[in-house]
Design an enzyme around this catalytic site. Structure first.
Site, mmCIF file in Angstrom:
data_model
loop_
_atom_site.group_PDB
_atom_site.id
_atom_site.type_symbol
_atom_site.label_atom_id
_atom_site.label_comp_id
_atom_site.label_asym_id
_atom_site.label_seq_id
_atom_site.Cartn_x
_atom_site.Cartn_y
_atom_site.Cartn_z
ATOM 1 N N ASP A 165 -10.723 -1.619 3.267
ATOM 2 C CA ASP A 165 -10.928 -0.166 3.210
ATOM 3 C C ASP A 165 -12.350 0.250 3.592
ATOM 4 O O ASP A 165 -13.321 -0.357 3.144
ATOM 5 C CB ASP A 165 -10.674 0.359 1.790
ATOM 6 C CG ASP A 165 -9.194 0.307 1.433
ATOM 7 O OD1 ASP A 165 -8.413 -0.290 2.190
ATOM 8 O OD2 ASP A 165 -8.834 0.863 0.383
ATOM 9 N N ASP B 250 1.748 0.131 3.584
ATOM 10 C CA ASP B 250 0.561 -0.548 3.054
ATOM 11 C C ASP B 250 0.984 -1.757 2.219
ATOM 12 O O ASP B 250 1.673 -1.615 1.209
ATOM 13 C CB ASP B 250 -0.196 0.477 2.197
ATOM 14 C CG ASP B 250 -1.588 0.036 1.833
ATOM 15 O OD1 ASP B 250 -1.924 -1.136 2.044
ATOM 16 O OD2 ASP B 250 -2.341 0.887 1.324
HETATM 17 C C1 GLA Z 1 -5.102 0.860 0.256
HETATM 18 C C2 GLA Z 1 -5.299 1.370 1.675
HETATM 19 C C3 GLA Z 1 -6.006 2.715 1.622
HETATM 20 C C4 GLA Z 1 -5.171 3.695 0.787
HETATM 21 C C5 GLA Z 1 -4.942 3.125 -0.602
HETATM 22 C C6 GLA Z 1 -3.962 3.965 -1.396
HETATM 23 O O1 GLA Z 1 -6.318 0.554 -0.355
HETATM 24 O O2 GLA Z 1 -6.028 0.452 2.439
HETATM 25 O O3 GLA Z 1 -6.176 3.223 2.932
HETATM 26 O O4 GLA Z 1 -3.961 3.944 1.438
HETATM 27 O O5 GLA Z 1 -4.406 1.809 -0.526
HETATM 28 O O6 GLA Z 1 -3.684 3.421 -2.633
#
Ligand code: GLA
Length: 554
Positions: A374, A312
């Site tokens: 997200d 990520d």
């Molecule tokens: C980002 C990702 C999420 C999750 C969070 C964890 O926002 O897009 O899917 O993994 O980080 O902190």
């Protein structure tokens, strides 16, 4: 009476200062900042003398702050702000995963501070939410006795508290970039020929996930029938990490006492286990990540028996300029490290679709790549993400999947019709089916949605042909996809808030189906559709779907 005067002079000094960490300007908090302006210095000292004491202390919000929030697992999350106060208006920046920081604004009234970030707009024409943190981050707090106490209002009602201490521009600035590898195409790992299916901890548990939760989730994956339906991966998302030992090996925090034994347990159930990291120094939740330790972390994951890595972007976004070669280099670096580790691991890229990742994700060994910001457990979020994906559906292919984010089915924010739309849409898109709910306590309705084998068969179809738009008629949107065996899948989606007749003339179907004798099956009703007219005549519930499998009758 005296407060605004002091505040205004401080603010006017601060205006000379830019919060852009790349811009070389003086920091207003250091004496040096005033040294080239004797008049300014004298004015400041004069005002300080005249209005010294509590009034000064009450309004001295200007400058850099390090908000420290401690989680129950012992992790201290640092969030850096730069604040400028003018009258009662607060402006500034929050430094985190966005290059140059995210602008913020708010108010400071009678000792009470309130501010929120201004999220960046998604690039025009890109899938919804691409690259952006769609929701503002909201902070509230008080300033007293020289201490800034802040509450961070996270989504879904979570509130995290912390104390902000004075900091510097240097502390807020990200580390210098490390060299990225020369670009070349990595070999296909031959993993996940159909979209990966499994479960991930983030949507339901966020930072609360523990070893015990993961074990019981693996148990529930088997006992609920999810495993039999095809769900295999049990993925631990963010917040398992601690610091590093003296040799630089990444450590787990007290929520995960023994990752190897946890992996063994998950494997003993006939399942596979996934983990999470970031190419930056910190994950999105502010935990230790893989920056400069890519090879070492990949080896550690392999030693633990990990089968899947979600990687990520998070804090790396503030270190490297967001260009396509940089993005490719960042992800190739870990792709190579996984290759060198010798253990096959599904490689899940998560950089929110920046620089059209669907055009290069496979080159770095990526098996799936997030295409948006997200997801949230709301109709608005799911609908916007889901329908925006049709335009890039042709980039998805066996072993390399567009990932519009994990499922929210069963988390309670949408009704059953909306969750059936979620499952239908993700399956028509050949998206990874990564459940995000609590598998230990699923209602029968949730089970019937997540484990609808006729719908899962669309998702898992080996041909992985792209979804096509057949028609858009007001709020009604009809999508089609052809399966390997020649069946035509038709999804008649109602994006509106009232039930509406489907209006699907059989003559409007693609060539090869229109004008033929057809056998039609409703994949949510699990029954055949009577063919006694010129068109399909079902009603589609508000925010719902009619999902049909159509075969030419012989
Ligand atoms: C980002 C990702 C999420 C999750 C969070 C964890 O926002 O897009 O899917 O993994 O980080 O902190």
């Amino acid at each position: 009476m005296c407060e605004p005067i002091v505040a205004e002079i401080e603010a006017s000094e601060t205006r000379r200062f830019s919060a852009d960490p790349n811009e070389k300007v003086e920091d207003p908090m250091t004496p040096k900042a005033y040294s080239h302006s004797p008049v300014g210095l004298i004015r400041l000292l004069l005002v300080a003398f005249l209005f010294a004491g509590p009034a000064f202390a009450q309004t001295d919000l200007n400058g850099y702050w390090d908000l420290q929030m401690t989680s129950p697992d012992g992790n201290v999350r640092h969030t850096y702000f730069q604040l400028s106060l003018r009258g009662e208006t607060v402006t500034g920046k929050l430094f985190g995963r966005n290059p140059g920081g995210l602008p913020l604004n708010g108010t400071y009234t009678a000792g009470h501070l309130h501010f929120a970030t201004v999220p960046p707009q998604a690039a025009a024409g890109s899938p919804v939410g691409t690259g952006s943190t769609a929701a503002p981050m909201v902070y509230e707090g008080t300033w007293s006795d020289g201490k800034l106490k802040l509450e961070w209002h996270r989504y879904e009602g979570q509130i995290v508290t912390g104390i902000a201490v004075r900091s510097t521009r240097e502390a807020a600035a990200p580390p210098a970039p490390l060299p990225l590898p020369p670009l070349h195409d990595l070999p296909d790992t031959a993993l996940v020929r159909t979209p990966p299916m499994g479960w991930n901890s983030w949507n339901k548990f966020a930072g609360r996930i523990t070893d015990a939760d993961v074990r019981t989730m693996a148990d529930a994956m088997v006992s609920s029938g999810m495993k039999d339906a095809g769900y295999v991966y049990i993925n631990i998302d963010d917040t398992w990490e601690a610091g590093r030992d003296a040799q630089g090996n990444i450590q787990t925090n007290k929520k995960f006492p023994d990752m190897k034994s946890l992996a063994d347990y998950v494997h003993s159930k006939g399942l596979k286990i996934g983990i999470y990291s970031s190419p930056g120094p910190l994950t999105c939740a502010g935990y230790t990540a893989s920056f400069g330790h890519e090879e070492q972390d990949a080896r550690t994951f392999a030693e633990w028996g990990i089968d899947y890595l979600k990687y990520d972007l998070c804090s790396a976004r503030a270190i490297y300029d967001i260009t396509q070669p940089n993005q490719q280099g960042i992800y190739q670096k870990m792709g190579e490290a996984l290759e060198h580790s010798g253990r096959p691991m599904v490689y899940s890229l998560c950089q929110y679709g920046l620089t059209d990742v669907w055009t290069w994700g496979a080159k770095v060994g990526g098996n799936l790549w997030r295409t948006t910001g997200d997801i949230r457990d709301t109709w608005d979020s799911m609908e916007k993400i889901g329908f925006s994906q049709v335009a890039i559906s042709s980039y998805t292919r066996p072993g390399h999947w567009n990932d519009p984010d994990m499922l929210e089915i069963g988390n309670g924010g949408m009704n059953a019709d909306e969750y059936r739309t979620h499952m239908s849409l993700w399956s028509m898109l050949a998206a990874p089916l990564i459940a995000g709910n609590d598998l230990r306590s699923m209602s029968d309705e949730t089970k019937s949605i997540l484990m609808n084998k006729e719908v899962i068969a669309i998702d898992q179809d080996p041909a992985a042909k792209p979804v096509q738009s057949l028609s858009v008629n007001g709020q009604m949107e009809t999508l089609t996809r052809i399966l390997a065996d020649g069946s035509l899948i038709v999804g008649v989606f109602n994006r509106g808030a009232t039930a509406t007749p489907a209006s699907l003339p059989w003559s409007s179907l693609p060539a090869g189906y229109a004008g033929k004798k057809l056998a039609v099956r409703d994949l949510w009703e699990h029954q055949s559709v009577a063919m006694n007219g010129e068109q399909y005549t079902g009603s589609v519930p508000a925010h719902g779907v009619r999902l049909l499998r159509i075969d030419v009758a012989h």
